[in-house]
Enzyme design. Structure first.
Site, PDB file in Angstrom:
ATOM      1  N   TYR A   1      -5.439 -27.047  -2.308  1.00 28.34           N
ATOM      2  CA  TYR A   1      -5.405 -25.938  -1.342  1.00 28.34           C
ATOM      3  C   TYR A   1      -4.128 -25.121  -1.528  1.00 28.34           C
ATOM      4  O   TYR A   1      -4.162 -24.011  -1.984  1.00 28.34           O
ATOM      5  CB  TYR A   1      -5.528 -26.477   0.086  1.00 28.34           C
ATOM      6  CG  TYR A   1      -5.679 -25.371   1.107  1.00 28.34           C
ATOM      7  CD1 TYR A   1      -6.913 -24.749   1.301  1.00 28.34           C
ATOM      8  CD2 TYR A   1      -4.597 -24.926   1.863  1.00 28.34           C
ATOM      9  CE1 TYR A   1      -7.052 -23.725   2.215  1.00 28.34           C
ATOM     10  CE2 TYR A   1      -4.729 -23.903   2.785  1.00 28.34           C
ATOM     11  CZ  TYR A   1      -5.959 -23.298   2.958  1.00 28.34           C
ATOM     12  OH  TYR A   1      -6.095 -22.273   3.860  1.00 28.34           O
TER      13      TYR A   1
ATOM     14  N   SER B   1     -11.569 -21.415   0.556  1.00 32.05           N
ATOM     15  CA  SER B   1     -10.769 -20.417   1.263  1.00 32.05           C
ATOM     16  C   SER B   1      -9.541 -20.074   0.416  1.00 32.05           C
ATOM     17  O   SER B   1      -9.677 -19.574  -0.705  1.00 32.05           O
ATOM     18  CB  SER B   1     -10.395 -20.939   2.649  1.00 32.05           C
ATOM     19  OG  SER B   1      -9.912 -19.907   3.461  1.00 32.05           O
TER      20      SER B   1
ATOM     21  N   ASP C   1     -19.836 -15.320   7.206  1.00 29.53           N
ATOM     22  CA  ASP C   1     -18.409 -15.622   7.181  1.00 29.53           C
ATOM     23  C   ASP C   1     -17.632 -14.386   7.625  1.00 29.53           C
ATOM     24  O   ASP C   1     -17.549 -13.398   6.889  1.00 29.53           O
ATOM     25  CB  ASP C   1     -17.981 -16.047   5.771  1.00 29.53           C
ATOM     26  CG  ASP C   1     -16.572 -16.642   5.741  1.00 29.53           C
ATOM     27  OD1 ASP C   1     -15.814 -16.412   6.702  1.00 29.53           O
ATOM     28  OD2 ASP C   1     -16.245 -17.330   4.765  1.00 29.53           O
TER      29      ASP C   1
ATOM     30  N   HIS D   1     -17.556 -19.633   7.644  1.00 23.83           N
ATOM     31  CA  HIS D   1     -16.449 -20.104   6.818  1.00 23.83           C
ATOM     32  C   HIS D   1     -16.457 -21.620   6.640  1.00 23.83           C
ATOM     33  O   HIS D   1     -15.769 -22.140   5.773  1.00 23.83           O
ATOM     34  CB  HIS D   1     -15.127 -19.654   7.433  1.00 23.83           C
ATOM     35  CG  HIS D   1     -13.984 -19.691   6.488  1.00 23.83           C
ATOM     36  ND1 HIS D   1     -13.954 -18.969   5.312  1.00 23.83           N
ATOM     37  CD2 HIS D   1     -12.812 -20.392   6.512  1.00 23.83           C
ATOM     38  CE1 HIS D   1     -12.825 -19.205   4.674  1.00 23.83           C
ATOM     39  NE2 HIS D   1     -12.121 -20.063   5.380  1.00 23.83           N
TER      40      HIS D   1
END
Length: 688
Positions: free
Chosen positions: A462, A542, A624, A659
């Site tokens: 991430y 993301s 989203d 999302h």
């Protein structure tokens, strides 16, 4: 034998361009041939989505392992789960799931040993499981539940209120809420919450979300009668988080701007309508209120302490005392309990718990079940027990009761998977990044596989927004591990594992550090013999989707396949959609010459060029409204256009999904089956 390249659906390329900062050294005219895909509701965009989904399904449905994976994932998923309970107003509350329920169910109990009864079952609110429970808050007297629902994966929420005794809802419906909790008045007669201006009717809104307001809603009244408590039209990007202390004396407001840790901190008596006292009047550090004892406020802050410290702040005198100084590990969370505090720290991305008294003395470390993560710490300033949630890569989420006097954990609920996981192992190792920084990564697999010849491996990352990737159990990963795959989870700069300095080292002009860290982890896995580049897949969502996009462009030689979920992939225009402006604190913005120069160097959409790219699966949701699907649409179209190799580039668009939060179990299972079947097929095919 490799298969012939796919024939991709034709996608119109326009001659649209944008001129960034003309007349400056970094000025540039940038082509955006798929700008029209930003119009989510247009007929042409809908045809694009339909054609892409048809291609993707034709490939994924034909993969030899997909049906077996789908069946196994469904089987693995089907085990009872219970979250850590919490107490409010003499009642106990807990989330449960029988196994394959799309959404977790909220129970109310007379005691933690009580079987209890259903208070709220989100599964009954829609036929397809796409109405999900978001925020919730129990009133101080335990008689009312304020809860927010979202539909189809949207961030927009509608607040409702339920009578805990009868299970019936009160008549009010509070709409147009986002990024909000509910902070109850001490007499349980109403609560503070956030609203934004209502989105425009018609097509899905992709415009910027601005101008948050704090309102006070009193029970049994219409939303139109809510009292406006706080707004700042001169600061449209400011957001507000309101909280009422457990003694009901003070209303505190944390003011945030974007996703940066820094916040303002305001306070006033709950019943007052006088201006707030600005305890912190500028964005210089993070300040989180832990609780209060009379006029003394306890605040967790990273001011002059990147790893965190705990202060006692007297509201009457202004005096500030340091109760817990900065230590060697990240002070991640603090819970106020009777006579003291429970400290949650992170040591190399794993949890530690410590008990201290109200003066920060008499430290008592608490033994945890193993190397893993504390997911819940539910207690009150006057409580002698704390309910703890704990998990690790090979330990499903379990709940415990911490009795303060004994300073030990008593098991309350340990789920039964019906599986023996003793044949699997977790290791923590450290890769060395391009600038010499040590980057932790957890490595999980069967014992024989980890010490055997190179195997298919999946590297997850991430690296942003101060978010820590700590050990956690995801049952779907067993389907990967059982088949001989290796899982690696990287703790990259930009995350929060080592405090604010670690976070800042992966932001703005330093964002390249994150990609370098991820590449170093990929090299580490190959150099240590766990896998080979052709057997390595990478995955992220993301901001992690940005990570995957940048890596497959910058370091395609290190990987065999890439999966990017709901990725931020157009770094020149992200700030123009919904809440994207809030990410400028981590990314910068193309609206400034300096920001444009940095983002232009790594923006995945804008650094693609014709070449051979690894097999890529992009996933997004058509609802989203956080990272709008245009990011994935445009990147997929450009990557398909530029792919000169045989490896497939697929776009998977889930309908009535957003999302990720609140996604029903059946959709998660189906997506996991697609992802793992894709990865196994590509990583095995690469060795043919």
């Amino acid at each position: 034998m490799s298969k012939p390249p796919l024939s991709y659906p034709p996608v119109r390329r326009s001659d649209h361009t944008d001129s960034y900062h003309p007349g400056t050294a970094d000025g540039e005219v940038v082509a955006d041939p798929y700008r029209w895909l930003e119009d989510q509701g247009s007929a042409e965009t809908q045809r694009f989505v339909a054609a892409q989904n048809a291609l993707t399904r034709s490939v994924l449905d034909a993969l030899p392992q997909r049906e077996a994976l789908l069946a196994r994932l469904t089987e693995l998923w089907n085990y009872p789960r219970r979250g850590a309970p919490w107490e409010q107003g003499g009642r106990y509350f807990q989330f449960r799931n029988t196994g394959l329920q799309n959404q977790n169910v909220l129970y109310v109990m007379a005691s933690v040993a009580d079987e209890g009864q259903v208070l709220l079952d989100p599964n009954a609110l829609s036929d397809d499981g796409t109405v999900a429970l978001g925020s919730l808050s129990i009133s101080p007297d335990g008689s009312k539940l304020a809860y927010a629902l979202s539909s189809g994966g949207s961030d927009w929420q509608q607040w409702r209120v339920r009578n805990v005794d009868t299970g019936a809802d009160l008549p009010e419906r509070l709409t147009d809420s986002k990024f909000s909790g509910a902070a109850w008045l001490p007499d349980s007669s109403g609560f503070f919450y956030n609203r934004y201006p209502a989105p425009a009717e018609g097509r899905p809104s992709t415009g910027a979300i601005l101008n948050a307001r704090v309102w006070l809603h009193r029970l049994d009244t219409d939303m139109a009668q809510d009292e406006l408590i706080l707004e700042r039209p001169d600061q449209p990007q400011w957001g507000f988080s309101a909280a009422v202390g457990e003694d009901g004396a003070y209303l505190t407001v944390s003011v945030w701007q974007g996703t940066a840790r820094e916040n303002l901190l305001w306070v006033r008596p709950v019943q007052s309508r006088e201006p707030f006292t600005e305890l912190v009047g500028e964005f210089r550090a993070s300040y989180r209120v832990v609780g209060n004892q009379g006029p003394e406020l306890y605040v967790l802050t990273d001011q002059d302490a990147p790893l965190g410290r705990l202060l006692a702040w007297n509201l009457e005198t202004g005096e500030r005392r340091e109760l817990v100084p900065e230590g060697p590990d990240l002070l991640d969370h603090v819970v106020m309990v009777e006579g003291g505090f429970v400290l949650h720290t992170l040591q190399d991305a794993s949890s530690r718990l410590t008990l201290i008294d109200r003066e920060g003395q008499h430290k008592r470390p608490l033994a945890l079940p193993g190397l893993g993560s504390v997911t819940d710490l539910n207690g009150h300033p006057d409580s002698t027990e704390v309910f703890v949630g704990f998990t690790s890569f090979l330990t499903p989420a379990a709940s415990y009761r911490l009795k303060l006097e004994a300073a030990s954990l008593e098991p309350l609920w340990t789920p039964d998977l019906g599986l023996d996981l003793s044949g699997f192992q977790v290791r923590q190792e450290f890769a060395v990044s391009a600038d010499g920084t040590r980057v932790p990564l957890f490595i999980v697999g069967r014992k024989g596989v980890l010490d055997g010849p190179p195997a298919p491996a999946l590297l997850y990352g991430y690296g942003g927004f101060d978010i820590s990737l700590t050990p956690s159990f995801e049952v779907s990963r067993l389907a990967w591990l059982e088949r001989g795959g290796i899982l690696a989870v990287a703790n990259l700069r930009g995350g929060g594992e080592y405090g604010e300095a670690w976070h800042r080292a992966g932001t703005l002009e330093r964002k390249q550090n994150v990609f370098d860290d991820f590449a170093a982890c990929a090299r580490h896995l190959a150099d240590r013999g766990y896998t080979t580049p052709r057997q390595l897949g990478i995955e992220g969502g993301s901001n992690g989707g940005l990570l995957v996009g940048a890596t497959l462009i910058q370091s395609p030689e290190l990987i065999g396949a890439a999966v990017a979920h709901v990725g931020v992939l157009d770094m020149l225009r992200f700030q123009h959609f919904t809440i994207g402006w809030a990410w400028v604190s981590d990314y910068g913005s193309s609206d400034t010459p300096q920001g444009f120069a940095v983002l232009r160097r790594y923006s995945p959409l804008h650094t693609l060029k014709p070449g051979r790219y690894p097999a890529t699966l992009l996933t997004t949701g058509d609802h989203d409204d956080r990272v709008v699907p245009a990011h994935s649409y445009k990147f997929a179209a450009q990557l398909q256009h530029d792919q000169t190799g045989d490896a497939p580039v697929l776009l998977r668009v889930q309908t009535r999904a957003g999302h990720g939060a609140g996604k029903p179990a059946r959709l998660i299972i189906e997506e996991k089956a697609d992802v793992y079947a894709f990865l196994f097929a590509q990583l095995a095919a690469a060795l043919d």
